[in-house]
Design a protein around this motif. Structure first.
Motif, PDB file in Angstrom:
ATOM      1  N   VAL A  93      26.193  52.894  43.096  1.00 41.28           N
ATOM      2  CA  VAL A  93      27.329  52.211  42.466  1.00 41.28           C
ATOM      3  C   VAL A  93      27.199  50.708  42.696  1.00 41.28           C
ATOM      4  O   VAL A  93      26.938  50.263  43.813  1.00 41.28           O
ATOM      5  N   ARG A  94      27.387  49.940  41.646  1.00 36.46           N
ATOM      6  CA  ARG A  94      27.294  48.487  41.745  1.00 36.46           C
ATOM      7  C   ARG A  94      28.566  47.917  42.370  1.00 36.46           C
ATOM      8  O   ARG A  94      29.673  48.180  41.898  1.00 36.46           O
ATOM      9  N   THR A  95      28.402  47.157  43.436  1.00 39.44           N
ATOM     10  CA  THR A  95      29.518  46.432  44.045  1.00 39.44           C
ATOM     11  C   THR A  95      29.152  44.954  44.099  1.00 39.44           C
ATOM     12  O   THR A  95      27.986  44.581  43.921  1.00 39.44           O
ATOM     13  N   TYR A 137      33.273  44.498  46.685  1.00 37.68           N
ATOM     14  CA  TYR A 137      34.290  44.826  45.698  1.00 37.68           C
ATOM     15  C   TYR A 137      33.682  45.628  44.551  1.00 37.68           C
ATOM     16  O   TYR A 137      32.572  45.339  44.099  1.00 37.68           O
ATOM     17  N   TYR A 138      34.421  46.613  44.073  1.00 40.71           N
ATOM     18  CA  TYR A 138      34.067  47.231  42.806  1.00 40.71           C
ATOM     19  C   TYR A 138      34.403  46.234  41.693  1.00 40.71           C
ATOM     20  O   TYR A 138      35.146  45.277  41.905  1.00 40.71           O
ATOM     21  N   GLU A 139      33.876  46.473  40.496  1.00 40.99           N
ATOM     22  CA  GLU A 139      33.970  45.451  39.448  1.00 40.99           C
ATOM     23  C   GLU A 139      35.406  45.049  39.136  1.00 40.99           C
ATOM     24  O   GLU A 139      35.711  43.862  39.037  1.00 40.99           O
TER      25      GLU A 139
END
Length: 266
Positions: free
Chosen positions: A137-139, A150-152
């Motif tokens: 997951v991209r943070t 942070y998440y997007e």
């Protein structure tokens, strides 16, 4: 930096000096008609001879003019600041309202400042230090001492708050302490373009003229030269993926040894 600024100014003034064939008075227009609506690094191309071209006009918007008030009717941005990470270059006036908020062309001048910030920092998004992948997951990490990831959506809201608070995005010391006159000119142009109050923000043409003046004084170009961003094909290299030498060409500044301006690694 010079050519990018001139390109935006040319778009904003696309019809200035043109006579409307339907105007019985035959008076040349003195108002602009277009905002690009997606003015950021991945929509800039470099040709083989290092000319900058602006691409992706699919969301460009024609401007209307209020002749009673003698001012632009403005435009609204279809993606609200704070919804995605791509809102990190939005202007304070865009972030202050919702997606129906009407703003002027100077909002896009703020986007120009964010793009100049990218040239100096090599970070695609102001206020964002980088991306960290966690379990696929991209943070995102904010610049500065905050170690939180942070998440997007969270990051978009955090950046929106920084914009509304008037916080200035960080730059590396190689840029802020540079004695290179070209880098100093780009720094000033970035700061002017990202002025918080729209009344204090110059037009794209004013930013461009100053960079053209400095470049001319440094012997980089004839001060009257303008890039033609609308002719020819769109063949080129996306600025967001250029190599170091090509990125220098985009910066269009003179180094202390007479070469291209330094663009700092990420």
């Amino acid at each position: 930096a010079r050519n990018i600024s001139v390109g935006l100014a040319d778009v904003h003034e696309i019809n200035v000096g043109v006579v409307d064939p339907l105007d019985p008075a035959g008076v040349p227009a003195n108002i602009g008609t277009i905002v690009h609506h997606d003015f950021r690094h991945h929509n800039l191309l470099l040709t083989d001879d290092n000319r900058v071209k602006l691409s992706d006009f699919n969301t460009a918007q024609l401007m209307m003019w209020n002749f009673d008030e003698n001012e632009s009717c403005g435009f609204n941005w279809y993606k609200h600041c704070g919804e995605t990470i791509w809102g990190a270059d939005r202007s304070p006036e865009e972030c202050a309202g919702d997606h129906t908020n009407i703003v002027s062309q100077k909002a896009e001048v703020f986007h120009l400042g964010a793009l100049l910030h990218f040239l100096l920092s090599k970070r695609p998004h102001p206020y964002v230090e980088g991306v960290v992948w966690q379990d696929g997951v991209r943070t995102y990490k904010l610049e500065g001492p905050d170690e939180k990831l942070y998440y997007e959506k969270e990051m978009a809201l955090a950046v929106r708050q920084k914009i509304l608070d008037g916080e200035v995005p960080l730059l590396p010391e190689e840029a802020t302490k540079s004695t290179d006159p070209a880098i100093k000119a780009i720094l000033k142009a970035k700061s002017d373009a990202m002025a918080y109050d729209v009344k204090d923000r110059p037009t794209a043409r004013q930013v461009a003229n100053e960079l053209v003046r400095v470049a001319s004084e440094l012997g980089i170009m004839d001060g009257t030269t303008k890039p033609n961003i609308l002719d020819g094909d769109a063949k080129g290299t996306a600025v967001s993926s250029v190599g170091k030498s090509e990125a220098k060409a985009v910066a269009s500044g003179a180094g202390e040894t007479g070469g291209a301006a330094t663009v700092f690694p990420q």
